[in-house]
Design a protein around this motif. Structure first.
Motif, PDB file in Angstrom:
ATOM      1  N   SER A 189      41.034  37.092  18.334  1.00 25.20           N
ATOM      2  CA  SER A 189      39.823  37.859  18.155  1.00 25.20           C
ATOM      3  C   SER A 189      39.670  39.288  18.262  1.00 25.20           C
ATOM      4  O   SER A 189      40.181  39.689  19.227  1.00 25.20           O
ATOM      5  CB  SER A 189      38.483  37.347  18.725  1.00 25.20           C
ATOM      6  N   PRO A 190      39.295  40.109  17.343  1.00 24.10           N
ATOM      7  CA  PRO A 190      39.339  41.529  17.427  1.00 24.10           C
ATOM      8  C   PRO A 190      38.505  41.906  18.567  1.00 24.10           C
ATOM      9  O   PRO A 190      38.478  42.908  19.047  1.00 24.10           O
ATOM     10  CB  PRO A 190      39.121  42.118  16.513  1.00 24.10           C
ATOM     11  N   LEU A 191      37.415  41.029  19.065  1.00 27.43           N
ATOM     12  CA  LEU A 191      36.519  41.374  20.136  1.00 27.43           C
ATOM     13  C   LEU A 191      36.966  41.257  21.599  1.00 27.43           C
ATOM     14  O   LEU A 191      36.358  41.811  22.504  1.00 27.43           O
ATOM     15  CB  LEU A 191      35.328  40.653  19.979  1.00 27.43           C
ATOM     16  N   ILE A 192      37.922  40.289  21.898  1.00 24.84           N
ATOM     17  CA  ILE A 192      38.272  39.966  23.045  1.00 24.84           C
ATOM     18  C   ILE A 192      39.892  40.125  23.215  1.00 24.84           C
ATOM     19  O   ILE A 192      40.592  39.551  22.376  1.00 24.84           O
ATOM     20  CB  ILE A 192      38.117  38.819  23.782  1.00 24.84           C
ATOM     21  N   GLY A 193      40.542  41.141  23.894  1.00 25.35           N
ATOM     22  CA  GLY A 193      42.037  41.261  23.934  1.00 25.35           C
ATOM     23  C   GLY A 193      42.199  41.338  25.528  1.00 25.35           C
ATOM     24  O   GLY A 193      41.537  42.074  26.452  1.00 25.35           O
ATOM     25  N   GLY A 194      43.310  40.923  25.808  1.00 27.05           N
ATOM     26  CA  GLY A 194      44.029  40.981  27.274  1.00 27.05           C
ATOM     27  C   GLY A 194      43.955  39.843  27.984  1.00 27.05           C
ATOM     28  O   GLY A 194      43.507  38.711  27.492  1.00 27.05           O
ATOM     29  N   THR A 195      44.523  39.711  29.095  1.00 27.36           N
ATOM     30  CA  THR A 195      44.450  38.531  29.871  1.00 27.36           C
ATOM     31  C   THR A 195      43.401  38.472  30.814  1.00 27.36           C
ATOM     32  O   THR A 195      42.831  39.512  31.336  1.00 27.36           O
ATOM     33  CB  THR A 195      45.957  38.678  31.001  1.00 27.36           C
ATOM     34  N   PRO A 196      42.797  37.367  31.031  1.00 27.95           N
ATOM     35  CA  PRO A 196      41.400  37.002  31.639  1.00 27.95           C
ATOM     36  C   PRO A 196      41.351  37.639  32.983  1.00 27.95           C
ATOM     37  O   PRO A 196      40.383  38.295  33.067  1.00 27.95           O
ATOM     38  CB  PRO A 196      41.510  35.476  31.552  1.00 27.95           C
ATOM     39  N   ASP A 197      42.278  37.603  33.722  1.00 22.77           N
ATOM     40  CA  ASP A 197      42.317  38.040  35.155  1.00 22.77           C
ATOM     41  C   ASP A 197      42.003  39.636  35.339  1.00 22.77           C
ATOM     42  O   ASP A 197      41.660  40.189  36.286  1.00 22.77           O
ATOM     43  CB  ASP A 197      43.646  37.808  35.885  1.00 22.77           C
ATOM     44  N   TYR A 198      42.300  40.329  34.109  1.00 21.39           N
ATOM     45  CA  TYR A 198      42.328  42.060  34.050  1.00 21.39           C
ATOM     46  C   TYR A 198      41.475  42.547  33.000  1.00 21.39           C
ATOM     47  O   TYR A 198      41.401  43.540  32.933  1.00 21.39           O
ATOM     48  CB  TYR A 198      43.694  42.253  33.892  1.00 21.39           C
ATOM     49  N   LEU A 199      40.639  41.517  32.200  1.00 23.96           N
ATOM     50  CA  LEU A 199      39.513  42.089  31.723  1.00 23.96           C
ATOM     51  C   LEU A 199      38.687  42.945  32.206  1.00 23.96           C
ATOM     52  O   LEU A 199      38.051  42.524  33.398  1.00 23.96           O
ATOM     53  CB  LEU A 199      39.128  40.957  30.872  1.00 23.96           C
ATOM     54  N   ALA A 200      38.212  44.013  31.576  1.00 21.31           N
ATOM     55  CA  ALA A 200      36.937  44.621  32.156  1.00 21.31           C
ATOM     56  C   ALA A 200      35.846  43.789  31.634  1.00 21.31           C
ATOM     57  O   ALA A 200      35.749  42.937  30.540  1.00 21.31           O
ATOM     58  CB  ALA A 200      37.016  46.067  31.083  1.00 21.31           C
ATOM     59  N   PRO A 201      34.525  43.959  32.286  1.00 23.52           N
ATOM     60  CA  PRO A 201      33.196  43.117  32.175  1.00 23.52           C
ATOM     61  C   PRO A 201      32.821  43.199  30.615  1.00 23.52           C
ATOM     62  O   PRO A 201      32.362  42.463  30.084  1.00 23.52           O
ATOM     63  CB  PRO A 201      32.356  43.734  33.044  1.00 23.52           C
TER      64      PRO A 201
ATOM     65  N   LEU B 239      37.529  52.659  40.245  1.00 25.05           N
ATOM     66  CA  LEU B 239      38.273  52.117  38.898  1.00 25.05           C
ATOM     67  C   LEU B 239      37.500  50.895  38.348  1.00 25.05           C
ATOM     68  O   LEU B 239      37.774  50.945  37.041  1.00 25.05           O
ATOM     69  CB  LEU B 239      39.720  51.934  39.337  1.00 25.05           C
ATOM     70  N   MET B 240      36.902  50.060  39.187  1.00 28.93           N
ATOM     71  CA  MET B 240      36.393  48.733  38.566  1.00 28.93           C
ATOM     72  C   MET B 240      35.015  48.960  38.696  1.00 28.93           C
ATOM     73  O   MET B 240      34.340  47.995  38.904  1.00 28.93           O
ATOM     74  CB  MET B 240      36.873  47.668  39.543  1.00 28.93           C
ATOM     75  N   ARG B 241      34.491  50.014  38.564  1.00 27.31           N
ATOM     76  CA  ARG B 241      32.598  49.818  38.518  1.00 27.31           C
ATOM     77  C   ARG B 241      32.559  48.957  37.265  1.00 27.31           C
ATOM     78  O   ARG B 241      33.161  49.201  36.066  1.00 27.31           O
ATOM     79  CB  ARG B 241      32.303  51.495  38.201  1.00 27.31           C
ATOM     80  N   ARG B 242      31.248  48.474  37.358  1.00 33.17           N
ATOM     81  CA  ARG B 242      31.101  47.669  36.409  1.00 33.17           C
ATOM     82  C   ARG B 242      30.587  48.318  35.026  1.00 33.17           C
ATOM     83  O   ARG B 242      30.755  48.004  33.743  1.00 33.17           O
ATOM     84  CB  ARG B 242      29.721  46.808  36.632  1.00 33.17           C
TER      85      ARG B 242
END
Length: 593
Positions: A165-177, A241-244
């Motif tokens: 899907s173009p809306l979710i990209g990346g590996t789950p453990d490192y996704l941004a919220p 770096l990991m602010r919500r």
């Protein structure tokens, strides 16, 4: 597919080095440019066409940075498309963590500074990576970190991708919220993923690990990041770096500055390691090659919204593209007038330098300013400060050196030297030039070049692409394993070996047209070349290959040229035959003038 098979009438498969959900990865030889490359077949998803892949690949190929794996080509072979990239013998950060467990905070910060610089360059080209994670961070044998594998979730199917899907990209453990919530990835999402990657490196586990991937996505979407227990002074930066909220995160460039601050105070002790014999055994080139060539693909950054922070140039660094930084904008001849009649010379030596010549009668002194890559170890010498920058001093009877450490770990080196009888206080002149450089960089780092390099200039060529390890070993006797070290901007390259006294250097140069004093004139590959022993250094032979002639800003004739140097045991004249052969090989790969 089999060894020696030719892809796209150009890339010859050499050996299979791994496989994954997309197919087989090969080390290959580019027959046209005579270099090693990494090659992998690209299987297009339903939402990405071959035309889109080629368009984004052209964008990717424009990102040249020492911490980014270089993307070369999308090659069509029948109905198949192949991704062609720089081949980097290395280990991925994921492999290192699997073998060794968590890493010291200082090591993690040093990796973070480099990957933040890589992301700054990528974002500076309007590109979002979309999949920053330990598996896409490569650690070469010299300790340099490189970012690879751009945007796989939009371009190709792999066994590590959650969805096409173009809306979710990346590996789950490192996704941004926000990405887990279904919003388009942005540069701020890459910064979050960088923080999560560094968290995993210092803690030994990702911030949202545990359970299946859908449970992980749910936890990510909630955005409650656990505190890093082993990060010491690095913890506050990771939290930032990991602010919500994306708008509360720093840009990649600012992240690099934050990671660099206080890095020397972080602990360097290696924490307790898990014993994992298999992990220790997979550290070879083959395993690293799989990490290098897991399909590279860039995705254009979406239109900027209020939630997408603007991409900033490094405030106190080299900037997103090292080749665009202008050393001549760091020099000011006016404060040097008490030392002689100053003349700024912008067309001498390599492209990373600028000189101010000081004249008194028929004698002259030279104040040289040059841009350098981040040093491999801590800078040495007496430390002082000029503006916001630490300065390290070294001197000898013949010259005085000052090195300015920038906040992105790059460096500006100032060297003052003089003719016999000039009677200049070298260190006073060097300190004056340092003050001018620091003043020029205080507002926004090294200023960019006002004009692009002329079409066909060597400045647009990567010196390391002109020769390959196999040819250097066979021709010049540099025994395997051959180590490749790229200089600033890719404007020079060294091939060395711990198992051999032989080494090869290719470097670019600008000077007045050469004459007989440069060496014996020969013709190599249709170019004038001058061959001489022991001129570059003792126990060397060099060929100076004239590439193109031009006229400088003062109306004087100049040339761009290449120096090809072979070092080895004497007699030096035995080194001239391999020098000529190597010069002939690279001459055929130069752009046509």
């Amino acid at each position: 597919m089999h060894a020696d098979q030719l892809i796209a009438d150009r890339y010859r498969l050499l050996e299979r080095v791994g496989s994954g959900g997309m197919g087989v990865v090969w080390r290959a030889h580019d027959d046209r440019l005579d270099r090693e490359v990494a090659l992998k077949q690209a299987r297009l998803s339903d939402v990405v066409s071959g035309r889109t892949l080629r368009r984004e690949a052209r964008l990717a190929a424009g990102v040249l940075h020492p911490n980014v794996v270089t993307f070369f080509d999308v090659a069509a072979d029948g109905d198949e498309l192949w991704l062609v990239m720089e081949y980097v013998p290395s280990r991925s950060l994921a492999e290192i963590l699997a073998a060794e467990g968590r890493l010291p905070a200082r090591t993690v910060a040093e990796i973070g500074v480099q990957i933040a610089a890589a992301l700054g360059a990528v974002h500076g080209h309007g590109i979002v990576h979309r999949d920053v994670k330990p598996g896409n961070v490569l650690i070469a044998s010299d300790g340099r970190a490189k970012l690879t594998d751009f945007g796989i979730s939009r371009s190709v199917r792999t066994d590590e991708t959650v969805t096409d899907s173009p809306l979710i990209g990346g590996t789950p453990d490192y996704l941004a919220p926000e990405v887990a919530q279904g919003h388009p990835p942005t540069a701020a999402s890459d910064v979050f993923a960088l923080g999560a990657t560094l968290f995993a490196a210092v803690e030994g586990t990702p911030p949202f690990s545990g359970g299946n991937e859908y449970a992980t996505i749910r936890r990510v979407a909630e955005g409650a990041v656990p505190r890093a227990r082993h990060a010491d002074g690095l913890a506050p930066t990771l939290e930032l770096l990991m602010r919500r909220e994306p708008a509360e995160r720093p840009t990649a460039v600012s992240a690099g500055e934050l990671l660099a601050e206080g890095i020397d105070a972080l602990p360097v002790d290696v924490p307790s390691r898990r014993r994992n014999r298999r992990g220790l055994l997979i550290a070879g080139v083959a395993a690293a090659a799989v990490a290098v060539v897991v399909a590279a693909y860039f995705v254009t950054r979406p239109a900027r919204t209020d939630a997408t922070p603007p991409v900033e140039q490094a405030k106190l660094g080299i900037g997103p593209d090292p080749r665009a930084a202008d050393p001549c904008r760091l020099v000011d001849p006016a404060p040097l007038k008490p030392f002689g009649d100053p003349e700024v010379v912008s067309d001498y030596g390599n492209f990373n330098r600028c000189d101010v010549l000081l004249h008194r009668g028929d004698r002259q002194a030279d104040v040289l300013v040059e841009l350098n890559d981040p040093p491999g170890s801590a800078l040495e010498g007496t430390q002082s400060k000029s503006g916001p920058f630490p300065v390290f001093a070294a001197s000898s009877p013949d010259q005085c050196e000052r090195t300015i450490q920038l906040q992105d770990r790059f460096a500006v080196k100032v060297t003052a030297r003089q003719d016999d009888g000039y009677q200049l206080d070298l260190c006073q002149a060097a300190d004056t030039a340092v003050a001018s450089a620091a003043k020029a960089m205080t507002a926004a780092g090294v200023p960019p070049r006002a004009r692009a390099f002329p079409a066909g200039s060597l400045a647009d060529v990567d010196a390391c692409s002109l020769l390959d390890s196999i040819g250097v070993s066979a021709t010049a006797g540099v025994a395997a394993p051959v180590r490749i070290e790229r200089g600033f901007g890719g404007w020079w390259c060294d091939w060395t070996s711990p198992a051999s006294d032989r080494s090869v250097t290719v470097m670019f140069d600008r000077d007045q047209p050469p004459g007989s004093e440069t060496g014996q004139l020969v013709q190599i590959g249709g170019h004038d070349a001058y061959v001489m022993t022991d001129d570059f250094a003792e126990n060397t032979c060099q060929a100076v290959l004239v590439y193109r002639s031009y006229t400088d800003a003062h109306g004087d004739p100049r040339v761009e040229q290449l120096r090809v140097v072979v070092r080895g045991k004497p007699p030096s004249d035995r080194l001239c035959a391999p020098v000529s052969t190597l010069a002939g090989s690279l001459a055929g790969k130069l752009p046509k003038t």
